[in-house]
Design an enzyme around this catalytic site. Structure first.
Site, short mmCIF file in Angstrom:
data_model
loop_
_atom_site.label_atom_id
_atom_site.label_comp_id
_atom_site.label_asym_id
_atom_site.label_seq_id
_atom_site.Cartn_x
_atom_site.Cartn_y
_atom_site.Cartn_z
N CYS A 282 1.41 -5.87 21.17
CA CYS A 282 1.16 -4.58 20.51
C CYS A 282 1.90 -4.52 19.18
CB CYS A 282 1.62 -3.43 21.40
SG CYS A 282 0.84 -3.44 23.02
N TRP B 33 4.86 -1.16 -7.57
CA TRP B 33 3.41 -1.12 -7.79
C TRP B 33 2.67 -1.02 -6.46
CZ3 TRP B 33 0.56 -5.57 -6.18
CH2 TRP B 33 -0.83 -5.45 -6.37
N ASP C 32 7.91 16.13 1.70
CA ASP C 32 7.04 15.19 2.42
C ASP C 32 7.00 13.85 1.70
OD1 ASP C 32 6.36 16.77 4.46
OD2 ASP C 32 4.33 17.24 3.78
N LYS D 228 -7.72 9.19 -7.43
CA LYS D 228 -6.78 8.14 -7.02
C LYS D 228 -7.54 6.84 -6.80
CE LYS D 228 -3.04 10.75 -6.09
NZ LYS D 228 -2.97 11.51 -7.33
N CYS E 166 5.68 -3.85 24.03
CA CYS E 166 4.87 -5.06 24.26
C CYS E 166 4.70 -5.86 22.99
CB CYS E 166 3.55 -4.68 24.94
SG CYS E 166 2.04 -5.13 24.10
N ASN F 164 -1.23 6.13 -3.25
CA ASN F 164 -2.57 6.46 -3.78
C ASN F 164 -3.59 6.44 -2.66
OD1 ASN F 164 -1.55 6.56 -6.37
ND2 ASN F 164 -2.15 4.47 -6.89
#
Ligand code: FAD
Length: 516
Positions: free
Chosen positions: A45, A447, A420, A469, A42, A454
Site C-alpha cells: 500500500c 518550480w 491553508d 492555471k 502494509c 497550480n
C-alpha cells in the site's frame, strides 16, 4: 488523527472515506467512484500510494465523472466500513458505478500496475462499459461517425467540435474528451482511422491528429507541438470562447484598460517586473507583518532569515538594496529575544536616513495584476519573488543551497496570511526539502512544487479566468521543455526547464517599467 496517520491527505485530490462520509460519497453519487481500501502499515500500500496520488492528479479534470477515494482500513474507526465492503486484502481497489446503492460492494479493479497510464486506461474501460444510468457529467466516449457529425450542431450548442482521429487501440481521444469535460463551448469526439467517410473528407493521414470542425462544415487541423494528450487538451482549453464551467468568461484586455477603478497597466505575460517584486516587499513587510505586534521565537528567526536572503539575493534597485542592508544590520544587532513591529517599522520607513535608502510605499502590480481586485496580486508576487531569489542564489553562488527555500518555508509558516496555503506548503517542504542539495535543485524544486499547487488549485474560485492555471511553462512559452514518452505520456525535460527558469527569472531579464 486517523487522516494524518493514513497515506493520503486532504490535498491529494482523493476523497478520504470515513464512517461519516462514506454514504455521502458512495451512495447514489452522480459520479462513478474508484475507491482504494488500504492498510497504512502494509508495504504494498505504501509503495502504491504515490502511484494512486499521481493518478488522482492526472485525472483531476475528470472528477465530475469519476472521483477517486481512499480509506485506511487499519484505522480502528474504519474497521466496520471495510468489513461492510467485504475487504480482506490490501490494497483492494473497487469501481463503483454512478448511482450505486448502499449495499453495493463495487466491481473489482485490477491495481497490479504501478504505471499511471495503464491505470488511467482501466478507468476509461470501466467508464466506457458503465451500466445505465450513465454518469451525467461524463461525455460520450464511443467513436463517432459521419452521420453523427452531420447532425451534431443541431443537438449540441457548442462553438467548437474537436475530432481526434486515432487507431482503435489509442486512448488519446477519450482522455482528451474527459480532460475537457469541465469546459464549456467545446466538445471532443474520437474518430477511428477506419471511419473512411470522415477520414477521406478531411484528408486525414496522421493518427492521432486533431481537427476542429465548424457548424458550417469547415475543418482545420489543430496545431500542436506534439500529437499527444497534454498538447491537445492544453490547446483546446484555450480556444476562443472556451471557458471552465461556472467561471465568468475572461475579460477583454481593452475593457481592462478602460476600467476606471484602477489603471490597468499593459504588460508582457512572459516577463518578470520589478514593480511586482517591490510591491511584494511593501505588502509583506508593511501589511502582512503588521498583523504581528510582537515578533519572537521562531517568527523572529523567520523574519531574520527572510531579510537576510533578500539582502543577499534580491536583485533590487540600489535605493531598495540600501534599505534592506540597513534593516538587516539593525536586525542582526538586535539581541533581544523579541521585537515589536513598531520598532521594525521604524527601521523599514527609515525616517532618519538619507533619501537613497528607502522601500517605496504602496503596491503597483503589473505582471501580477488580476482581472478583478481580489485575484492574483500578492500571492502571485510571492511566488515570483522566491523564484527570482532561487535563481539569484544559483547565479551569485551562496553557500547553502537550501537557504532561500528554507527562508521561504519559514516566512510562509510564520506569516503568510493564507493559512491553508501555508499548511500545504509546509507538507511539501517536510516531504522533500531535505533532498535539495545543489542550487539548480533548489530552482527546480520550487518550480515543481509551484506546479503541484497550480494543479491543485486549477478551476478554484481564486483562479483568474484571464490567467488560467497551467503546468508552467506552457508549450507555447517553452516548446523544448516538453516531450512525450514512448507510451505517449507527457514528460518534462529538466535539462531544458532549468535554463528556461534561469533566464526567465534572471536579474537581467527583469523589466523596470512602471517604477516610480
Ligand atoms: P501564481 O500561481 O501565483 O504564479 C505567479 C506567476 O509565476 C505566474 O503568473 C507565472 O508567470 C509564474 N509561474 C506559474 N507557475 C510556475 C512554476 N511552476 N514555476 C515558476 N513560475 C511559475 N492557493 C490555493 O488556492 N491553495 C493553496 O494551497 C495555495 N498555496 C500557496 C502556497 C504559496 C507558498 C503561495 C505563495 C501561494 C499559494 N496559493 C494557493 C495561491 C496560488 O498559488 C496563486 O498564487 C494565486 O492563485 C494567484 O495565481 P496566479 O494566476 O497569479 O499565478
Amino acid at each position: 488523527s486517523a487522516a494524518q496517520a493514513g497515506l493520503y491527505t486532504a490535498s491529494d485530490q482523493i476523497v478520504l472515506l470515513s464512517p461519516d462520509s462514506v454514504e455521502a460519497v458512495m451512495v447514489n453519487s452522480t459520479a462513478a467512484v474508484l475507491a482504494e481500501f488500504y492498510a497504512s502499515w502494509c508495504g504494498h500500500c505504501i509503495a502504491f500510494s504515490p502511484v494512486y496520488k499521481s493518478l488522482a492528479t492526472d485525472i483531476r479534470e475528470w472528477k465530475p465523472a469519476v472521483q477517486l477515494a481512499a480509506v485506511d482500513c487499519a484505522a480502528e474507526e474504519n474497521r466496520k466500513l471495510c468489513t461492510d465492503f467485504s475487504i480482506r486484502a490490501y490494497p483492494t481497489i473497487k469501481f463503483f458505478h454512478a448511482y450505486s446503492k448502499a449495499d453495493s460492494t463495487g466491481a473489482s479493479f485490477r491495481a497490479s500496475s504501478h504505471d499511471v497510464a495503464v491505470l488511467r486506461h482501466r478507468v476509461i474501460d470501466k467508464l466506457e462499459n458503465h451500466q445505465e444510468p450513465w454518469p451525467p457529467a461524463c461525455p460520450p466516449l464511443e467513436p463517432t461517425s459521419q452521420a453523427e457529425i452531420d447532425s451534431f450542431f443541431e443537438t449540441n450548442n457548442v462553438q467548437h467540435l474537436a475530432l481526434i482521429f486515432e487507431d482503435s487501440k489509442s486512448y488519446v481521444g477519450r482522455e482528451v474528451t474527459l480532460d475537457l469535460l469541465q469546459f464549456e463551448n467545446v466538445a471532443v469526439r474520437r474518430v477511428l482511422s477506419s471511419e473512411e467517410a470522415l477520414v477521406n473528407k478531411l484528408q486525414v493521414t496522421e493518427f492521432p491528429s486533431c481537427y476542429l470542425y465548424s457548424a458550417a462544415g469547415n475543418s482545420s487541423r489543430l496545431r500542436v507541438n506534439m500529437e499527444a494528450r497534454v498538447f491537445y487538451s492544453y490547446a483546446l482549453q484555450r480556444l476562443p470562447g472556451v471557458v471552465r464551467s461556472g467561471k465568468p468568461p475572461p475579460v477583454n484586455e481593452a475593457v481592462l484598460i478602460n476600467r476606471t477603478e484602477e489603471q490597468w497597466r499593459p504588460f508582457n505575460r512572459s516577463r518578470v517586473y520589478m514593480a511586482d517584486l517591490e510591491s511584494v516587499l511593501h505588502y509583506s513587510l508593511r501589511v502582512e507583518l503588521a498583523a504581528h505586534t510582537l515578533i519572537r521565537g521562531q517568527d523572529l528567526t523567520a523574519l531574520r532569515k527572510y531579510i537576510s536572503v533578500l539582502t543577499k539575493f534580491f536583485p533590487g534597485r540600489p535605493v531598495v538594496m540600501n534599505l534592506l542592508d540597513y534593516v538587516n544590520t539593525r536586525l542582526q544587532n538586535h539581541t533581544d529575544k523579541e521585537i515589536s513591529y513598531e520598532t521594525f517599522r521604524e527601521w523599514l520607513d527609515n525616517t532618519d536616513q538619507s533619501a537613497d535608502t528607502a522601500l517605496p510605499e504602496g503596491v503597483r502590480w503589473v505582471g501580477c495584476q488580476g482581472s478583478q481586485p481580489h485575484l492574483r496580486r500578492y500571492p502571485c508576487g510571492m511566488w515570483t519573488l522566491f523564484h527570482v531569489l532561487t535563481v539569484q542564489a544559483k547565479s551569485i553562488g551562496g553557500t547553502d543551497p537550501q537557504e532561500v527555500l528554507s527562508a521561504m518555508r519559514n516566512y510562509v509558516h510564520s506569516f503568510f496570511g493564507c493559512r491553508d496555503c501555508a499548511e500545504h506548503f509546509e507538507i511539501m517542504a517536510r516531504e522533500s526539502l531535505v533532498e535539495v542539495n545543489t542550487f539548480p535543485a533548489a530552482v527546480l524544486w520550487l518550480w515543481s512544487r509551484h506546479n503541484r499547487v497550480n494543479n491543485r488549485v486549477a478551476g478554484a474560485l481564486s483562479e483568474d479566468p484571464n490567467f488560467p492555471k497551467v503546468q508552467w511553462p506552457s508549450p507555447e512559452m517553452c516548446p523544448t521543455c516538453h516531450t512525450v514518452k514512448e507510451n505517449g505520456e507527457h514528460r518534462w525535460i529538466p535539462e531544458q526547464v532549468l535554463p528556461f527558469l534561469l533566464s526567465h527569472f534572471s536579474s537581467s531579464s527583469i523589466l523596470t517599467d512602471y517604477l516610480e
